[in-house]
Design an enzyme around this catalytic site. Sequence first.
Site, PDB file in Angstrom:
ATOM      1  N   SER A  60      38.825  36.094  -3.970  1.00 16.90           N
ATOM      2  CA  SER A  60      38.500  35.218  -2.839  1.00 16.90           C
ATOM      3  C   SER A  60      38.498  33.751  -3.258  1.00 16.90           C
ATOM      4  O   SER A  60      38.539  33.422  -4.453  1.00 16.90           O
ATOM      5  CB  SER A  60      37.128  35.568  -2.242  1.00 16.90           C
ATOM      6  OG  SER A  60      36.087  34.938  -2.967  1.00 16.90           O
ATOM      7  N   VAL A  61      38.394  32.888  -2.255  1.00 16.55           N
ATOM      8  CA  VAL A  61      38.320  31.438  -2.473  1.00 16.55           C
ATOM      9  C   VAL A  61      37.075  31.057  -3.265  1.00 16.55           C
ATOM     10  O   VAL A  61      37.026  29.998  -3.902  1.00 16.55           O
ATOM     11  CB  VAL A  61      38.344  30.711  -1.106  1.00 16.55           C
ATOM     12  CG1 VAL A  61      37.065  30.976  -0.327  1.00 16.55           C
ATOM     13  CG2 VAL A  61      38.567  29.211  -1.263  1.00 16.55           C
ATOM     14  N   LYS A  62      36.066  31.910  -3.267  1.00 17.72           N
ATOM     15  CA  LYS A  62      34.801  31.594  -3.918  1.00 17.72           C
ATOM     16  C   LYS A  62      34.901  31.501  -5.437  1.00 17.72           C
ATOM     17  O   LYS A  62      33.998  30.968  -6.089  1.00 17.72           O
ATOM     18  CB  LYS A  62      33.745  32.626  -3.531  1.00 17.72           C
ATOM     19  CG  LYS A  62      33.347  32.597  -2.063  1.00 17.72           C
ATOM     20  CD  LYS A  62      32.624  31.312  -1.704  1.00 17.72           C
ATOM     21  CE  LYS A  62      32.013  31.400  -0.314  1.00 17.72           C
ATOM     22  NZ  LYS A  62      31.178  30.238   0.004  1.00 17.72           N
ATOM     23  N   ASP A  63      35.979  32.015  -6.020  1.00 22.22           N
ATOM     24  CA  ASP A  63      36.172  31.848  -7.461  1.00 22.22           C
ATOM     25  C   ASP A  63      36.192  30.370  -7.828  1.00 22.22           C
ATOM     26  O   ASP A  63      35.702  29.963  -8.885  1.00 22.22           O
ATOM     27  CB  ASP A  63      37.494  32.478  -7.909  1.00 22.22           C
ATOM     28  CG  ASP A  63      37.442  33.991  -7.970  1.00 22.22           C
ATOM     29  OD1 ASP A  63      36.418  34.575  -7.567  1.00 22.22           O
ATOM     30  OD2 ASP A  63      38.435  34.592  -8.418  1.00 22.22           O
ATOM     31  N   ALA A  71      32.626  29.010  -7.766  1.00 23.34           N
ATOM     32  CA  ALA A  71      31.851  29.587  -8.870  1.00 23.34           C
ATOM     33  C   ALA A  71      32.166  28.890 -10.188  1.00 23.34           C
ATOM     34  O   ALA A  71      31.262  28.531 -10.951  1.00 23.34           O
ATOM     35  CB  ALA A  71      32.130  31.085  -8.976  1.00 23.34           C
TER      36      ALA A  71
END
Length: 261
Positions: free
Chosen positions: A43-46, A49
Amino acid sequence: MTNFQNNFIEGIGNTPLIKLKAASEITGCNIYGKAEYLNPGGSVKDRAALALIKDAEEKKLISKGGIIVEGTAGNTGIGLALVGALKGYQVILVIPDKMSREKIFHLEGLGARIVITRSDVPEGHPEYYQDLARQIASVTKDSFLANQFSNPSNPAAHRTQTAPEIWRQMDCNVDAVVTGVGSGGTVTGLAEFLKEKNPSIQMVVADPDGSVVADAVTKGHYNYDGGSWLVEGIGEDFIPDNLNLSLTDDAVVVSDKEAFR
């Protein structure tokens, strides 16, 4: 041999832009999807993070062997667990009980410790996932609260990386960007860069039915009345600090039924 990456961290970002042919034909305009699911954690959340952890390292808020704590609907947790494992950190994630078992198993497989809490309580309640994460961080030695909802390194990751990628891939020709809102970091970071390039670019939020974000964008105010939704990772019962409403232009509400279909 030089055409390889040394680790999964180097695989974060530079995702392709894919033309959505059926949607483009139906609407009569060119619609493209940014394939963020091709990031190592899916996901884009990598991106956020990695930025959260790198910023904490630079500010010496965490050191090797330390503990990262976060309240998450799952995807930021996956990114933190992945990057944390590769960098030698322990990760404790507080997750609402409505999240899928598959996502929890995934996080456990990445070595994260999972604390499941109630999803039927509002912000400010001690069992609300963010409040519980803050409490755990406050009593855990050598811990760092990632704080994706307020940490400015979250939108900065998209302002400096995701948005320039889109601008370059689109040959500097963008009319509108549609994205969901969880922490608010993605839409804010994208807007900060793209509206500087072209103030007429429209930033549109796709929001689950029951979330307060759409009303905040279109009406300038909201009232959370206990609404709930099954779609994971987007929609909120409050407005995160990282969501700059002045940079959003419109919102579309999507029901769970329509989203799953």
